[in-house]
Write an enzyme that holds these catalytic residues in place. Sequence first.
Site, PDB file in Angstrom:
ATOM      1  N   ASN A 195       0.875  -1.173   0.000  1.00  0.00           N
ATOM      2  CA  ASN A 195       0.000   0.000   0.000  1.00  0.00           C
ATOM      3  C   ASN A 195       0.912   1.222   0.000  1.00  0.00           C
ATOM      4  O   ASN A 195       1.505   1.556   1.029  1.00  0.00           O
ATOM      5  CB  ASN A 195      -0.885  -0.026   1.259  1.00  0.00           C
ATOM      6  CG  ASN A 195      -1.688   1.254   1.408  1.00  0.00           C
ATOM      7  OD1 ASN A 195      -1.787   2.056   0.477  1.00  0.00           O
ATOM      8  ND2 ASN A 195      -2.253   1.457   2.587  1.00  0.00           N
ATOM      9  N   TRP A 196       1.019   1.863  -1.147  1.00  0.00           N
ATOM     10  CA  TRP A 196       1.965   2.989  -1.270  1.00  0.00           C
ATOM     11  C   TRP A 196       1.394   4.278  -0.684  1.00  0.00           C
ATOM     12  O   TRP A 196       2.085   5.287  -0.642  1.00  0.00           O
ATOM     13  CB  TRP A 196       2.376   3.167  -2.738  1.00  0.00           C
ATOM     14  CG  TRP A 196       3.187   2.010  -3.260  1.00  0.00           C
ATOM     15  CD1 TRP A 196       3.723   0.979  -2.530  1.00  0.00           C
ATOM     16  CD2 TRP A 196       3.574   1.755  -4.623  1.00  0.00           C
ATOM     17  NE1 TRP A 196       4.406   0.109  -3.351  1.00  0.00           N
ATOM     18  CE2 TRP A 196       4.337   0.554  -4.647  1.00  0.00           C
ATOM     19  CE3 TRP A 196       3.357   2.416  -5.835  1.00  0.00           C
ATOM     20  CZ2 TRP A 196       4.869   0.018  -5.823  1.00  0.00           C
ATOM     21  CZ3 TRP A 196       3.887   1.878  -7.011  1.00  0.00           C
ATOM     22  CH2 TRP A 196       4.634   0.701  -6.998  1.00  0.00           C
ATOM     23  N   LYS A 197       0.139   4.244  -0.282  1.00  0.00           N
ATOM     24  CA  LYS A 197      -0.516   5.419   0.323  1.00  0.00           C
ATOM     25  C   LYS A 197      -0.297   6.668  -0.529  1.00  0.00           C
ATOM     26  O   LYS A 197      -0.109   6.552  -1.738  1.00  0.00           O
ATOM     27  CB  LYS A 197      -0.016   5.640   1.755  1.00  0.00           C
ATOM     28  CG  LYS A 197      -0.062   4.372   2.602  1.00  0.00           C
ATOM     29  CD  LYS A 197       0.021   4.694   4.060  1.00  0.00           C
ATOM     30  CE  LYS A 197       0.225   3.422   4.850  1.00  0.00           C
ATOM     31  NZ  LYS A 197       0.036   3.597   6.265  1.00  0.00           N
ATOM     32  N   HIS A 255      -9.501   0.475   4.711  1.00  0.00           N
ATOM     33  CA  HIS A 255      -8.221   0.738   5.386  1.00  0.00           C
ATOM     34  C   HIS A 255      -8.490   1.633   6.596  1.00  0.00           C
ATOM     35  O   HIS A 255      -9.353   2.513   6.554  1.00  0.00           O
ATOM     36  CB  HIS A 255      -7.238   1.405   4.427  1.00  0.00           C
ATOM     37  CG  HIS A 255      -5.851   1.468   4.991  1.00  0.00           C
ATOM     38  ND1 HIS A 255      -5.463   2.435   5.886  1.00  0.00           N
ATOM     39  CD2 HIS A 255      -4.782   0.654   4.812  1.00  0.00           C
ATOM     40  CE1 HIS A 255      -4.193   2.214   6.233  1.00  0.00           C
ATOM     41  NE2 HIS A 255      -3.768   1.142   5.591  1.00  0.00           N
ATOM     42  N   GLU A 275      -7.060   4.094   7.760  1.00  0.00           N
ATOM     43  CA  GLU A 275      -6.963   5.547   7.512  1.00  0.00           C
ATOM     44  C   GLU A 275      -8.247   6.058   6.855  1.00  0.00           C
ATOM     45  O   GLU A 275      -8.687   7.172   7.118  1.00  0.00           O
ATOM     46  CB  GLU A 275      -5.719   5.838   6.649  1.00  0.00           C
ATOM     47  CG  GLU A 275      -4.450   5.666   7.477  1.00  0.00           C
ATOM     48  CD  GLU A 275      -3.216   5.281   6.693  1.00  0.00           C
ATOM     49  OE1 GLU A 275      -3.196   5.418   5.461  1.00  0.00           O
ATOM     50  OE2 GLU A 275      -2.257   4.803   7.342  1.00  0.00           O
ATOM     51  N   GLU A 284      -5.311  -5.574  10.284  1.00  0.00           N
ATOM     52  CA  GLU A 284      -4.349  -4.507  10.519  1.00  0.00           C
ATOM     53  C   GLU A 284      -4.686  -3.792  11.827  1.00  0.00           C
ATOM     54  O   GLU A 284      -5.540  -2.888  11.844  1.00  0.00           O
ATOM     55  CB  GLU A 284      -4.401  -3.491   9.374  1.00  0.00           C
ATOM     56  CG  GLU A 284      -4.018  -4.057   8.033  1.00  0.00           C
ATOM     57  CD  GLU A 284      -3.413  -2.986   7.133  1.00  0.00           C
ATOM     58  OE1 GLU A 284      -2.284  -3.205   6.686  1.00  0.00           O
ATOM     59  OE2 GLU A 284      -4.050  -1.951   6.919  1.00  0.00           O
ATOM     60  N   GLY A 322       2.169   1.977  10.723  1.00  0.00           N
ATOM     61  CA  GLY A 322       3.061   3.125  10.607  1.00  0.00           C
ATOM     62  C   GLY A 322       3.690   3.556  11.915  1.00  0.00           C
ATOM     63  O   GLY A 322       4.277   4.631  12.013  1.00  0.00           O
ATOM     64  N   SER A 329       3.380  -2.433  10.367  1.00  0.00           N
ATOM     65  CA  SER A 329       4.832  -2.372  10.579  1.00  0.00           C
ATOM     66  C   SER A 329       5.548  -3.681  10.252  1.00  0.00           C
ATOM     67  O   SER A 329       6.487  -4.083  10.948  1.00  0.00           O
ATOM     68  CB  SER A 329       5.157  -1.902  12.005  1.00  0.00           C
ATOM     69  OG  SER A 329       4.634  -0.607  12.214  1.00  0.00           O
ATOM     70  N   GLY A 379       2.872  -1.207   4.319  1.00  0.00           N
ATOM     71  CA  GLY A 379       2.836   0.227   4.035  1.00  0.00           C
ATOM     72  C   GLY A 379       4.241   0.773   3.836  1.00  0.00           C
ATOM     73  O   GLY A 379       4.814   0.679   2.754  1.00  0.00           O
ATOM     74  N   GLY A 380       4.819   1.311   4.894  1.00  0.00           N
ATOM     75  CA  GLY A 380       6.135   1.978   4.803  1.00  0.00           C
ATOM     76  C   GLY A 380       7.194   1.139   4.104  1.00  0.00           C
ATOM     77  O   GLY A 380       7.930   1.643   3.232  1.00  0.00           O
TER      78      GLY A 380
HETATM   79  C1  PEP Z   1      -0.718  -0.042   5.883  1.00  0.00           C
HETATM   80  O1  PEP Z   1      -0.677   1.084   5.454  1.00  0.00           O
HETATM   81  O2  PEP Z   1      -1.675  -0.773   5.576  1.00  0.00           O
HETATM   82  C2  PEP Z   1       0.347  -0.512   6.751  1.00  0.00           C
HETATM   83  C3  PEP Z   1       0.288  -1.716   7.263  1.00  0.00           C
HETATM   84  O3  PEP Z   1       1.368   0.362   6.991  1.00  0.00           O
HETATM   85  P1  PEP Z   1       2.778   0.027   7.718  1.00  0.00           P
HETATM   86  O4  PEP Z   1       3.324  -1.223   7.100  1.00  0.00           O
HETATM   87  O5  PEP Z   1       3.638   1.231   7.436  1.00  0.00           O
HETATM   88  O6  PEP Z   1       2.488  -0.146   9.171  1.00  0.00           O
END
Ligand code: PEP
Length: 253
Positions: free
Chosen positions: A9-11, A95, A97, A167, A173, A212, A233-234
């Site tokens: 997920n490049w957000k 998600h 967010e 999640e 994040g 994470s 994500g990151g």
């Molecule tokens: C996400 O955005 O779905 C996510 C899991 O982010 P991260 O890996 O940065 O925690």
Amino acid sequence: MRTPMVAGNWKLNGTRESVRELSLAVAEGAKEFADVDVLVCPVYVHIGDVAANIEGGAVLLGAQDVAMQDEGAFTGEVSAPMLVEYGCTHVIVGHSERRALFGDDDATVAAKFIAAQRGGLVPVLCVGETLEEREAGDTEAVVVRQLKAVIDAAGVQALNNAVVAYEPVWAIGTGKTASPEQAQAVHQSVRQTVAGIDASVAQSLRVLYGGSVKAENARELFAQADIDGGLIGGAALKSDEFLKICSAAAGLE
Ligand code: PEP
């Protein structure tokens, strides 16, 4: 056997050039992982470019959200049939967010899930509890409520053509990862909830962990019985790190 999946997920990140470099590198590296479904989810505006960059390879393309409607007076929205036309096969719905910042409640998420499938996309349904909910002992109740909202609206068979991502909000994040045991407990309860309605749907349902995930913790998480890969994500923004996570899902590292 459930094919492992690693989804990036490049957000809201990336210039046109950085997304080009990232998508080319992932497409090249992913050739090694024939036994893993590798999915990348750029922002809408980059989807056409990424489709061209990964063309002919094994990487799947997804979006980060989708409209509940197919077309019409819904300024700012992008619909499932439009995403399909640009090469998407998947879309993230619900998600945390979107839930926390954009007001996507359970009913909205269910409507987006249905719209995604109606348009030909496989929804990646995100569920997860906040820290407050976990500390109150409500983790399972929250996750089951979010899951059931979709099952009630779409029917359990709809999960045959979907992916679930657990999640925990407190792990997204933040650098705090659920322990493999914490994650497995929730994944198991997701699978048992579905099994209570339809055992064969539950057996083939892929449940990804997100929060994470990094190369250094992926292997241990993915080794859990009910964890079928990750939503990243990151760490998905660095091709080498992301490919190491794919490698862990392939059981290679
Ligand atoms: C996400 O955005 O779905 C996510 C899991 O982010 P991260 O890996 O940065 O925690």
